[in-house]
Design an enzyme around this catalytic site. Structure first.
Site, PDB file in Angstrom:
ATOM      1  CB  THR A 265     -22.340 -22.973   6.099  1.00  0.00           C
ATOM      2  OG1 THR A 265     -23.564 -22.812   5.807  1.00  0.00           O
ATOM      3  CG2 THR A 265     -21.440 -23.160   4.827  1.00  0.00           C
ATOM      4  CG  PHE A 267     -16.988 -21.857   5.786  1.00  0.00           C
ATOM      5  CD1 PHE A 267     -17.067 -20.963   4.910  1.00  0.00           C
ATOM      6  CD2 PHE A 267     -17.918 -22.000   6.741  1.00  0.00           C
ATOM      7  CE1 PHE A 267     -18.193 -20.022   4.487  1.00  0.00           C
ATOM      8  CE2 PHE A 267     -19.045 -21.163   6.374  1.00  0.00           C
ATOM      9  CZ  PHE A 267     -19.171 -20.191   5.660  1.00  0.00           C
TER      10      PHE A 267
END
Length: 382
Positions: A265, A267
């Protein structure tokens, strides 16, 4: 030679109810004292009714006032971040407060701690709240998940980037480690139901099917872990992070149960002030723009980067909410319409490079709107 500012009080000659109250002005003097030249500039904040000295001049109109005790140090004003801010010492980043969506143990909190290991994390109920906390100076920065290698882009968060005036100052690529958690003393064979965020459940379908576990949705992964810990039920588990297990006192029954081992992921770290772009390391720049109408305009817009050997690492399109439809053929009584899009692009170059500046200047020829969301160092694989 340095300049020294002396506050003086000028009293009006007309009678007044308060004869000692005058207008305060500043008088610049020249001083050759080295100590005066090196003295920091401070701005005095006036108090109410300062005590005046008796005038020594003949007319009695000019009087020197004592400076008040409180000063506003100009060096305390906010400054743009530099690249050195990303590599601050433990003593420095311990003062940084970062807002994130969720509760302690969320993956967003882990990403904040990855960027600033000693920071203070501030949980927020919604992504919008995390943005507002930074805008209202309640925190220094905000962290936002923007895309996942399996689930794709988080479209709502792209909309938030445009709606708010925060700047991207850093990116963090966080490998996802989905863990099956349970109350202390339970075995994974005893788990019949599992709670987690819908995306986390989708990323662990094969593992959960092999165990014959029923999937139940929760607000987020950390909330799922908190719910299981508070219930104390042995047949209910949660899919969450290792940090969530440690915070809520749960046992880790299995690690890395996600179907795709290369689950990452991305960010973004956001701040009120932009980072000063540099060229001492690889940089990435994020922009958003909309295009004028015409054939091949998108091709021309992307070509400005190819002409300068600038690599595009991301392109995302989102319909404009305020003007979602565009008339394509006005001669057809306005019946032929298409969506009007915003384009989000990440390109691998610093705004301190001439080629990036020329590319954006060229891009403006085809756009009706353009905004730089941030220029920041790339998160390199170590």
């Amino acid at each position: 030679m340095a300049l020294r500012c002396l506050p003086i009080w000028v009293c009006p000659q007309t009678p007044h109810r308060y004869p000692l109250v005058g207008r305060r002005v500043s008088l610049w003097e020249c001083s050759s004292s080295p100590s005066a030249a090196s003295q920091r500039a401070v701005t005095a904040v006036e108090g109410n009714g300062p005590e005046l000295k008796k005038a020594s001049d003949e007319m009695g109109l000019v009087q020197e006032a004592k400076p008040v005790a409180f000063h506003r140090d100009l060096s305390m004003l906010p400054k743009p971040l530099s690249a050195n801010s990303l590599y601050s010492s433990a003593g420095d980043d311990s003062k940084v407060r970062i807002s994130f969506q969720g509760i302690p143990g969320a993956y967003s909190e882990t990403a904040a701690l990855e960027a600033y290991p000693n920071c203070e994390t501030v949980p927020c109920e919604h992504f919008e709240t995390a943005f507002q906390a930074a805008e209202l100076w309640l925190v220094d920065k905000a962290v936002l998940p923007i895309e996942n290698s399996v689930g794709g882009s988080i479209h709502r968060n792209y909309d938030l980037l445009l709606r708010h005036r925060l700047h991207i100052v850093q990116e963090v690529h966080l490998p996802v480690n989905h863990c099956l958690l349970g109350v202390p003393g339970v075995n994974k064979e005893e788990i019949k139901r599992v709670l987690s965020h819908p995306q986390a459940l989708d990323q662990c379908v094969n593992s959960l099917n092999d165990l014959g576990i029923q999937r139940l949705s929760a607000k987020d992964t950390a909330t799922a872990a908190q719910t299981v810990a508070s219930s104390g039920k042995k047949d209910v588990g949660a899919i969450a992070s290792v940090r969530a297990a440690n915070i809520y006192g749960l046992d880790i029954l299995a690690e890395n149960i996600q179907d795709d081992a290369n689950n990452v992921t991305r960010f973004l770290i956001l701040s009120r002030e932009p980072m000063i772009p540099r060229t001492d390391r690889p940089y990435k720049t994020s922009i958003v723009f909309s295009l004028e109408e015409g054939p091949g305009v998108l091709f021309k817009a992307l070509a400005v980067f190819a002409l300068r050997s600038i690599n595009l690492s991301k392109i995302e399109s989102r319909p404009q909410r305020r003007r979602p439809l565009r008339v394509v053929d006005g001669s057809n009584n306005g019946s032929a319409k298409s969506f009007d899009y915003l384009f989000y692009i990440d390109f691998e170059a610093s705004m301190a490079e001439i080629r990036a500046q020329h590319a954006l200047g060229h891009l403006q020829e085809f756009t009706s709107f353009i905004r730089v969301l941030g220029c920041y160092p790339m998160d390199l694989v170590r």
